[in-house]
Design an enzyme around this catalytic site. Sequence first.
Site, PDB file in Angstrom:
ATOM      1  N   ASP B  72       0.827  -1.202   0.000  1.00  0.00           N
ATOM      2  CA  ASP B  72       0.000   0.000   0.000  1.00  0.00           C
ATOM      3  C   ASP B  72       0.863   1.255   0.000  1.00  0.00           C
ATOM      4  O   ASP B  72       0.364   2.369   0.070  1.00  0.00           O
ATOM      5  CB  ASP B  72      -1.011  -0.006   1.155  1.00  0.00           C
ATOM      6  CG  ASP B  72      -0.345  -0.049   2.503  1.00  0.00           C
ATOM      7  OD1 ASP B  72       0.788  -0.564   2.590  1.00  0.00           O
ATOM      8  OD2 ASP B  72      -0.945   0.416   3.497  1.00  0.00           O
ATOM      9  N   GLU B 203       1.205   9.503   9.549  1.00  0.00           N
ATOM     10  CA  GLU B 203       0.133   8.514   9.458  1.00  0.00           C
ATOM     11  C   GLU B 203      -0.689   8.604  10.737  1.00  0.00           C
ATOM     12  O   GLU B 203      -0.219   9.120  11.746  1.00  0.00           O
ATOM     13  CB  GLU B 203       0.722   7.110   9.314  1.00  0.00           C
ATOM     14  CG  GLU B 203       1.497   6.670  10.556  1.00  0.00           C
ATOM     15  CD  GLU B 203       1.167   5.260  10.983  1.00  0.00           C
ATOM     16  OE1 GLU B 203       0.024   4.837  10.767  1.00  0.00           O
ATOM     17  OE2 GLU B 203       2.043   4.601  11.545  1.00  0.00           O
ATOM     18  N   HIS B 414      -3.462   8.632   6.045  1.00  0.00           N
ATOM     19  CA  HIS B 414      -3.391   7.215   6.358  1.00  0.00           C
ATOM     20  C   HIS B 414      -4.181   6.893   7.625  1.00  0.00           C
ATOM     21  O   HIS B 414      -3.639   6.395   8.618  1.00  0.00           O
ATOM     22  CB  HIS B 414      -1.914   6.805   6.526  1.00  0.00           C
ATOM     23  CG  HIS B 414      -1.686   5.333   6.375  1.00  0.00           C
ATOM     24  ND1 HIS B 414      -1.967   4.439   7.374  1.00  0.00           N
ATOM     25  CD2 HIS B 414      -1.174   4.613   5.360  1.00  0.00           C
ATOM     26  CE1 HIS B 414      -1.632   3.229   6.969  1.00  0.00           C
ATOM     27  NE2 HIS B 414      -1.155   3.303   5.743  1.00  0.00           N
TER      28      HIS B 414
END
Lengths: 951, 601
Positions: B72, B203, B414
Amino acid sequence: MAAHLKKRVYEEFSKVVQIPHEEAPAKKLRLSKPSKSAALHIDLCKATNSTDALQYLLHFARKPVETESVEGVVRILLEHYYKETDNSVRLKIASLLGLLSKTQGFSPDCIVDDAINTLGNEKSHQVLAQLMDTLLVIGTQLPESPAVRQRLIEVACKHLSDTYFGVRNKCLQLLGCLGMVDTPLTKDNEGLGISLVPLKLRDVQSIISDYFGDQDPRVRTAALKAMLQLHERGMKIHEIIYDQACRLLSDDYEQVRSAAVQMVWVLSHLYPESIVPIPSSNEEIRLVDDAFGKISHMVSDGSWMVRVQAAKTLGSMLQVSPQFLEQTLDKKLMSDLRRKRTAHERAKELFTSGEFSSGRKWADDAPKEKLDTNTVNLIASGACGAFVHGLEDEMFEVRIAAVEALCQLARSSASFAEKCLDFLVDMFNDEIEEVRLQSIHVLREISTHITLREDQLDTVLAVLEDSSRDIREALHELICYTNVSTKECVQLALLELLKNLNKYPTDRNSVWKCLKFMGSRHPTLVLPLVPELLSTHPYFDTPEPDMDDPAYIAVLVLVFNAAKSCPTMPALFSDHTFRHYSYLRDSLSHLVPPLRLPGNGLDLVDSRCGLGSVESAQLFLQQSLNRVSTIQNLEAPGAQDLLDFTIRDLRRLGELQTELAGAADFCATYLRCQLLLMKVVGVLSILEETYKLEFLYSGLDSRQVATIHHVRLQAKALQLILTARTRLDSLISSCEKFLQDIESFQRLFLTELPHLQDSFVDKLLELMPRLSSCKPVELVKILQTTLRQSGLLQLRLPEQIHRATATIIEPTGESDNPLRFTTGLVVALDIDATLEHVQDPQNNVKVQVLYPDGQSHVIHPKPGDFRKPGPDRHRLITQVYLSHTAWTEPSQIEVRLLLAYSSSSTSLSSPSKLGWSDSIDSLPTPETAVEGTIPFSKPVKVYIMPKPARR
Amino acid sequence: MPEIKVTPLGAGQDVGRSCILVSIGGKNIMLDCGMHMGYNDDRRFPDFSYITQNGRLTDFLDCVIISHFHLDHCGALPFMSEMVGYDGPIYMTHPTKAICPILLEDFRKITVDKKGETNFFTSQMIKDCMKKVVPLNLHQTVQVDDELEIKAYYAGHVLGAAMVHIKVGSESVVYTGDYNMTPDRHLGAAWIDKCRPDILISESTYATTIRDSKRCRERDFLKKVHESIERGGKVLIPVFALGRAQELCILLETFWERMNLKAPIYFSTGLTEKANHYYKLFITWTNQKIRKTFVQRNMFEFKHIKAFDRSYADNPGPMVVFATPGMLHAGQSLQIFKKWAGNEKNMVIMPGYCVQGTIGHKILNGQRKLEMEGRSTLDVKLQVEYMSFSAHADAKGIMQLIRMAEPRNMLLVHGEAVKMEFLKGKIEQEFSIDCYMPANGETVTVTTNPSVPVDISLNLLKREMALGGPLPDPKKPRTMHGTLIMKENSLKLVSSEQALKELGLNEHQLRFTCRVQLQDPHSDTDTLHRIYTHLKSVLKGYTIQHLPDGTVMVESIVIKVSSSTEDPNTKVLLLSWSYQDEDLGSFLSTLLKKGLPSGLC
């Protein structure tokens, strides 16, 4: 100019020869060497360029300079300093000045002015920094002259504005080391310097604190260190520094932060109860709490050095309030904004709810109540979770520091100990063995405060299967001190220990010992388990278990120790249990306590436990010694008999009363020496005994050491007299040696001499002028009469005295299977021994292997082979390598432990004079040093068989 | 004002296909180039047409940076570079560069060979793409071009994961990729220095979670495995091939070592072996323990863990098997599960999250009867355990990183929007900095206040230093006199004399003159003398000269006296000073305007 200088140097050179004669008659034997200064001067004049000069200086720095010629050397160096254009040479000269000022016996006040003058027209910053360093050395060498210090401080203040960080650093260091400490003296003469002195006092601190905001991080660090230095020297740091120090906690540079942590810590100790406001609110808290919170915050710093520092520091902040302390273990979990219980909480709940299984359901850690987003505090404010972070840190150094800090805090707070238990138990699972070991040790130390829950005990016991012996032994030690709450816990522990025993049979002794304490700690918990443990049945006779089974012995040790304080228990024993008891009581008397058993005719109450208390034994010891002191009045045979009896009594006393074994043994050995002296036999054995007396026993004071040395001197006199009868050729040298011995005795025990009135040595010292001039034969005669006249020196009873002992646990010496190996190759023999009351075993304990042909090897174990399971106790686990030529039959070798000694290692020996230089070529050993070894363990026989090599 | 623009093409309020565009100081950088696990159509790759409708990306991007080897984060890389077209440099760390092609190849095989997709990148494309990669070392500053520089920091998470610090001039951005603030059995914790970037892009997978200590989870895991082995049961641990699998291997391996256990541990082969090989090589990227002990023994050279063979599953006695895939939906782990499910002594431990619909998800929710294909049912008697081992920073970890880096702005990617919202609030409250959470395709613009570097001549600096007090105070701004020269894109601050010399200009003197009328009955010379004594008494520390030509000089200020033509008692003072002495000159003029004190002789 040069000629003039040379002349001056040579004048001094000639002085060197004279001074020792006039001023230090004790150093008569010292050889006078040509002065270094002369050589240096010549060398430096020869030097054509700076590299050469540097080489000469470097070479010169390797050798020590006599105290007397230091000043001359300094003058020469200064002379060259002014002439020198090269920075590096000047730098070296400056550093040499500093080194020279450190020379023992040299007082640098005569060169202060010169040193300060050199600063005046120095352009190079590096040299300037070095010169400040030199001034610092000079200043520290002159603690008694405030005027010089005052000058140095002024000089330092002047140079604080230098643009080079090194100079500022050194200036701050100087201020830290020399800045005036507030002494009561300055308050007394307030009339004299009322305005000046307090002003200066304030100044040093405020001047230093100005540099907390310096642009260079190194200077900031130096300023903090200087402040800490002031604190160490006893100056009270002002409270205003606290705010500044706290600001530095968020500095960009790790050294600064690290020093700031220390600073904050110091202040928290100085002003624990002051009140500081919390910014952005109008609440106020105690300073120590505030500092604790701030340092806790540093446990999650970016630099691991700071983290270690912070974690260590936390441990010593014992004055912190309990609620802050407990916050350090606080960690609120949340999952998707819902409160989650920690595994610890879940374990506790499971335990309290009575359910035994743990964590079988997949959703059992499912989040419970919904959290209010406003109350979730993500940035740990204050102390929150500091230890949770510290214990999970990436670096094991931080984890260890955190574990140690936990230990210190837990020892002073029972409730905190209770709380940190879960975390410590978690650490048993760390990936680094050191950390695991440390946490086990810590848990042992705080185990007085805590009682383990069953699930906790379960986790603890899981470690018993660890393959590392250290871990297992540490754990056994821990179990010895652990309190448990239920009989299931006892059963669990026993079960795991038996499993351990099964897996690692070498742990036998340690497991038994563990169960001994377990039993005596929890008699009531063991009681309901007894029938099950001994597998007795109300109706049926069960088969008698095997007496040699270590597991069965383990169970019995547990039961018997519990039975000691539980009189109802023996009723549950079956017949063979009683028989086994009497067997074990004899064979493993240290593990099995005496029991008062009812009925069946067996009076098992041991006669040995019928003894009186320690006090009465002590009294007896004292009386025996007193009786001996009357010996002067007795005739020879009577006196000898009295000594004989006393020695016998004391030896027996030592066997009976283990607390006094050391003292009793010590006295007995001493008296034996006296007895032998009296009988005029066995001179060599007396000497040997005196070395034993001196080095085998710990806790001697200087008076006793003097007494021992006195006996040795007597023995030496006796030896001299005996030699005089047989061999006349070496008599002169022996006499000289003896005279030296007397001298060194006098030197060593100058302070003790008043206590040695009327003794042998006292009389000798009176006759000393005559002795040193008379002929050997005459000397022997004098000795003979003095020795006869001199009486017994009264031995003062040592207070705490312990005999160094060693027991070899492994090899046991029971095996009939010879250890076979091929000649020419080596075989490793595992040695496992416990040492008690041995000082510095890493250096002193050796292993001796004696082969049947009289060959002997002494092996020095590695320092890492020694472990320290407790105070005054060491454990030696090592391997010795054996090898021998081929034998036809298997035969036994002897293994024993030796205690090495060297008379130069006594604390009382004269301090060896070290040169001022940084590298010392050879340490002069005192001429009287005697080295040797004393066997202090029972020898163990090992059966070996070197086979001839097959071709 | 200069601006930094950040546009997520993927991972904006979402997890998967991380791809973030950053324009900073005129440079365009793409951070990560990942694919989305949840889609099989065009949506699985980022929408590169956002950058350009037609043509290659090379003209629009200065560089591409890949943070770590998870698909990813790098799955779309060959597609972007070979199929869309990009020839510029691609930066990634050495371990990522080594492991990334293995995973890409695996991904390609599954999509093309198993699912039969066409129009997908080929093996050759992966190879071509990897040729464009420039490897990075930790803490190494790499100059992409003259102005753009990047630097990698350790991020934990998986082997080779890095955070990148991107800097153009004095503007900078930090992109974290995925990171982990707590160390685990094989990797250390993320670390960054106090670099104070303009934007920190972090993230936020676990934005609303604070996790329990790793140690408890590990202990539970080991205890469960141990108990099951002691009972003689078999333990199945379904894992994904890389990352957590290695951690669990190390965990079990060391435990076996410590406890002297003999039961075999198997690892189903496949790409793991290749990856394990790289784990062995990149020891410097692992944690303290492994780094310190690898000289004696490399922890990844497993003693107890052996390769698994299909036939071993039927062997009697206890064993532990790691098998892929991690959700029990297919492959080897499912086969073994079917074999062992019937025995209650056995155990399956799920170390990660399972997607709905998979067998893993079903059994975790307590389903005891499973319908298999072919209408058969399977009774699940074995124990099912769940252990979460995840290597993302939790909310506390994210806050800790912010504290370490001290950014001026924060940007979250994210993660899920709702969770981000919470964390955003917290960050704004605790650090009082702006926090952004753009959706895919949404651009965040942050204006920066860059400092303009100016060269200052050393002489000028020293002169100014000498004028100032003894203590240089770095916190306080100071004013100084000098001339700023802008020449050929460089700025220089020099003293005015030097500036004149350099530019070849003549110096023009600028003098102020001023007349002051004074009532004074004395003669001109006397007045001048009186002025002289007066000034002497007032201005101490200044050089004041009485020159024979009938003037008084105070520093460079000239004072002359002349009588007025009408009234001899009215004296006219002529003051003249250069503009450098403006301060002193105006002071003198006001002083003299007040007249002379009468007490002067």
